[in-house]
Scaffold this active site. Structure first.
Site, PDB file in Angstrom:
ATOM      1  N   GLY A  15      56.098 -30.506  18.889  1.00 48.32           N
ATOM      2  CA  GLY A  15      56.135 -31.177  17.584  1.00 48.32           C
ATOM      3  C   GLY A  15      55.346 -32.477  17.624  1.00 48.32           C
ATOM      4  O   GLY A  15      55.687 -33.449  16.949  1.00 48.32           O
ATOM      5  N   SER A 112      70.181 -35.126  14.960  1.00 51.31           N
ATOM      6  CA  SER A 112      70.217 -35.925  13.738  1.00 51.31           C
ATOM      7  C   SER A 112      71.644 -36.393  13.501  1.00 51.31           C
ATOM      8  O   SER A 112      72.604 -35.703  13.861  1.00 51.31           O
ATOM      9  CB  SER A 112      69.778 -35.048  12.567  1.00 51.31           C
ATOM     10  N   SER A 113      71.776 -37.544  12.840  1.00 50.27           N
ATOM     11  CA  SER A 113      73.126 -38.062  12.570  1.00 50.27           C
ATOM     12  C   SER A 113      73.861 -37.211  11.528  1.00 50.27           C
ATOM     13  O   SER A 113      75.072 -37.355  11.361  1.00 50.27           O
ATOM     14  CB  SER A 113      73.063 -39.516  12.099  1.00 50.27           C
ATOM     15  N   CYS A 114      73.140 -36.289  10.852  1.00 51.26           N
ATOM     16  CA  CYS A 114      73.813 -35.453   9.853  1.00 51.26           C
ATOM     17  C   CYS A 114      74.683 -34.365  10.490  1.00 51.26           C
ATOM     18  O   CYS A 114      75.379 -33.643   9.792  1.00 51.26           O
ATOM     19  CB  CYS A 114      72.825 -34.853   8.864  1.00 51.26           C
ATOM     20  N   TYR A 141      70.609 -27.660   7.912  1.00 50.35           N
ATOM     21  CA  TYR A 141      69.897 -28.386   8.971  1.00 50.35           C
ATOM     22  C   TYR A 141      70.884 -28.843  10.049  1.00 50.35           C
ATOM     23  O   TYR A 141      70.638 -28.701  11.252  1.00 50.35           O
ATOM     24  CB  TYR A 141      69.197 -29.592   8.336  1.00 50.35           C
ATOM     25  N   LYS A 145      71.094 -27.981  14.102  1.00 49.63           N
ATOM     26  CA  LYS A 145      71.025 -29.038  15.124  1.00 49.63           C
ATOM     27  C   LYS A 145      72.271 -29.037  16.008  1.00 49.63           C
ATOM     28  O   LYS A 145      72.196 -29.365  17.193  1.00 49.63           O
ATOM     29  CB  LYS A 145      70.836 -30.402  14.450  1.00 49.63           C
ATOM     30  N   PRO A 168      69.497 -39.343  16.391  1.00 53.11           N
ATOM     31  CA  PRO A 168      69.028 -40.560  15.728  1.00 53.11           C
ATOM     32  C   PRO A 168      69.548 -40.683  14.297  1.00 53.11           C
ATOM     33  O   PRO A 168      69.856 -39.676  13.653  1.00 53.11           O
ATOM     34  CB  PRO A 168      67.510 -40.389  15.722  1.00 53.11           C
ATOM     35  N   ASN A 170      68.603 -42.220  10.293  1.00 56.06           N
ATOM     36  CA  ASN A 170      67.452 -41.871   9.438  1.00 56.06           C
ATOM     37  C   ASN A 170      66.151 -42.492   9.969  1.00 56.06           C
ATOM     38  O   ASN A 170      66.040 -43.717  10.029  1.00 56.06           O
ATOM     39  CB  ASN A 170      67.702 -42.342   7.995  1.00 56.06           C
ATOM     40  N   LEU A 171      65.207 -41.629  10.314  1.00 56.16           N
ATOM     41  CA  LEU A 171      63.955 -42.105  10.911  1.00 56.16           C
ATOM     42  C   LEU A 171      62.907 -42.436   9.851  1.00 56.16           C
ATOM     43  O   LEU A 171      62.872 -41.815   8.790  1.00 56.16           O
ATOM     44  CB  LEU A 171      63.374 -41.021  11.820  1.00 56.16           C
ATOM     45  N   HIS A 184      61.978 -38.239   2.776  1.00 50.33           N
ATOM     46  CA  HIS A 184      63.210 -39.020   2.804  1.00 50.33           C
ATOM     47  C   HIS A 184      63.014 -40.270   1.941  1.00 50.33           C
ATOM     48  O   HIS A 184      61.920 -40.561   1.478  1.00 50.33           O
ATOM     49  CB  HIS A 184      63.564 -39.392   4.245  1.00 50.33           C
ATOM     50  N   TRP A 205      66.776 -42.447  -6.939  1.00 49.96           N
ATOM     51  CA  TRP A 205      67.769 -41.403  -7.145  1.00 49.96           C
ATOM     52  C   TRP A 205      69.194 -41.860  -6.815  1.00 49.96           C
ATOM     53  O   TRP A 205      69.410 -42.642  -5.904  1.00 49.96           O
ATOM     54  CB  TRP A 205      67.472 -40.194  -6.261  1.00 49.96           C
ATOM     55  N   ARG A 212      72.709 -46.136   4.415  1.00 54.70           N
ATOM     56  CA  ARG A 212      71.946 -45.433   5.437  1.00 54.70           C
ATOM     57  C   ARG A 212      71.498 -46.420   6.510  1.00 54.70           C
ATOM     58  O   ARG A 212      71.189 -47.577   6.217  1.00 54.70           O
ATOM     59  CB  ARG A 212      70.694 -44.765   4.837  1.00 54.70           C
ATOM     60  N   ASP A 272      73.712 -38.118  -4.349  1.00 51.25           N
ATOM     61  CA  ASP A 272      73.866 -39.252  -3.422  1.00 51.25           C
ATOM     62  C   ASP A 272      73.873 -38.782  -1.970  1.00 51.25           C
ATOM     63  O   ASP A 272      73.535 -39.523  -1.065  1.00 51.25           O
ATOM     64  CB  ASP A 272      75.207 -39.970  -3.679  1.00 51.25           C
TER      65      ASP A 272
END
Ligand code: GDP
Length: 315
Positions: A15, A112-114, A141, A145, A168, A170-171, A184, A205, A212, A272
Site C-alpha cells: 500500500g 483503525s480506532s473504529c 471496515y 480490521k 491509529p 483518524n489519519l 474523511h 456535515w 475525533r 454524525d
C-alpha cells in the site's frame, strides 16, 4: 524473535502509494531504507490469493508493513459495505497467510480506532476490543480490521510469526484523499474552505458535536518504524495523540488557516457517526513513543501540500 529493523533489511510496504504507505516509505528513507519493496495496484492485486502468494515467495521480505486497504470517509464507508468488507478481508488474509508460509520475520498490520465498540469507555483501551456493538456507519471496515488483527494473533500463536497490530486514530496528512464524496472530514474541510474562498459558505456535515482524534500520518509512520525496531514489541497497540476536538472546533480551525472570512453552514441530514473515539495511548507512551505534530501545524502543512499538488489532490 525477528532481527531488528536496519538499513540492510528487506522491507515491503504494502500500500506504498496510499496515505499511510507513502508516509512509511518517507520514514524508512530517513533510516537509510531508501528502496523498500513496493508493488503497484496494477502489478499486484492483494485480493488475489495466488498472485499475493507468488509475489511474497519471489521477493521474500523480512519485514512487512501492511498498509494496503480500501478506505474512505463516513459516506463512502456506509454506501460501499461490500467493498470495504471484502477487499480488506481478502487483503489481510492473503498477505498474512503468504507471510507465514514464506517465513516473513515481522508483520506490522495497520488497523483503525473504529474497531472498538461505539459506546466504549473513553479514552479507549486496547482491552475494549469485542466488548460491545460497533458503530454502524463503518461496521464493515471495522469487522475486516478486527479479523486482520485476530488473524495476526492467530499466526503469532500457531506459527510463531511476529505480528504487531497498530490501531491509529483518524489519519490525515500529505497524500490524503480530497475527493468530497469519499474523503474523511479533515481533507474534505481543507478542500471545501479552499474552494469557498473569502466570503463563501462551507457546508459541514452533521451536528458538529462528534469528537475525533486526528493523527498526522508522519507521526503514525514514526510509531510503526519505532515498533518495528523493538524486538519485544508485539500484539495490539493504540497509536494516537491522546487528545481530540469536536468537528465544530475542527471546522473553525481549518477555516482560520484556509479561508478566515468564509462562513460555516451545517447539514444535519448527514450522519454524525460515532460520538467519540479517543484512544488511550498509554501503552505507546510507556514504551517511550509519543506523537509530535500538533493539529494546527499538521493542518497547515497538509494545506500547503494540497496547494502544491493540485493535480493529485483534486482528482
Ligand atoms: P469517521 O471518523 O469514520 O466518522 O469519518 P469521517 O472523517 O468521514 O467523519 C468524521 C465526522 O466529520 C463525522 O461526524 C462527519 O459527519 C463529519 N463531517 C463534517 N463534514 C464532513 C465532510 O465534509 N466530509 C466528511 N467525510 N465528514 C464530515
Amino acid at each position: 524473535m525477528s532481527p531488528p529493523l536496519s538499513a540492510s533489511s528487506r522491507v515491503w510496504v504494502a500500500g506504498h502509494s496510499g496515505l499511510a504507505g507513502s508516509a512509511i516509505v518517507r520514514r524508512l528513507a530517513a533510516d537509510g531504507i531508501t528502496q523498500p519493496l513496493v508493488a503497484s495496484h496494477k502489478k499486484l492485486d492483494l485480493r488475489d490469493q495466488s498472485s499475493t502468494r507468488a509475489w511474497i515467495a519471489r521477493h521474500r521480505p523480512e519485514f512487512v508493513f501492511l498498509a494496503a486497504a480500501t478506505v474512505g470517509g463516513i459516506l463512502d464507508n456506509s454506501s460501499r459495505p461490500a467493498d470495504f468488507l471484502y477487499d480488506n478481508l481478502m487483503i489481510a488474509a492473503n498477505v498474512l497467510e503468504a507471510c507465514a508460509t514464506s517465513g516473513v520475520g515481522k508483520v506490522l498490520v495497520l488497523g483503525s480506532s473504529c474497531i472498538y465498540p461505539r459506546d466504549a469507555a473513553q479514552p479507549i483501551r486496547e482491552e475494549a476490543l469485542l466488548t460491545g456493538a460497533l458503530e454502524p456507519s463503518n461496521e464493515a471496515y471495522a469487522i475486516a480490521k478486527i479479523v486482520a488483527l485476530k488473524l495476526g494473533e492467530a499466526y503469532r500463536r500457531q506459527r510463531g510469526m511476529h505480528v504487531i497490530s497498530a490501531m491509529p486514530s483518524n489519519l490525515y496528512g500529505p497524500g490524503d484523499n480530497f475527493d468530497l464524496e469519499k474523503s474523511h472530514v479533515l481533507p474534505a474541510l481543507i478542500r471545501k474552505f479552499a474552494e469557498a474562498g473569502p466570503g463563501g459558505t462551507v457546508t459541514v456535515w452533521g451536528s458538529g458535536k462528534p469528537r475525533r482524534e486526528f493523527l498526522h500520518v508522519d507521526d503514525l509512520a514514526d510509531a510503526l518504524v519505532f515498533l518495528a525496531k523493538r524486538p519485544e514489541a508485539g500484539g495490539m497497540v493504540n497509536v494516537g495523540t491522546g487528545t481530540d476536538v469536536t468537528i465544530a472546533e475542527l471546522a473553525e480551525l481549518v477555516k482560520t488557516i484556509v479561508a478566515p472570512a468564509a462562513k460555516i453552514a451545517w447539514d444535519s441530514s448527514k450522519p454524525d457517526g460515532t460520538p467519540r473515539k479517543l484512544l488511550d495511548v498509554s501503552r505507546m507512551t510507556a514504551m517511550g513513543w509519543k506523537a509530535r505534530i500538533g493539529l494546527e501545524e499538521g493542518i497547515r502543512s497538509t494545506w500547503e501540500w494540497y496547494r502544491a499538488n493540485p493535480g493529485t489532490a483534486r482528482k
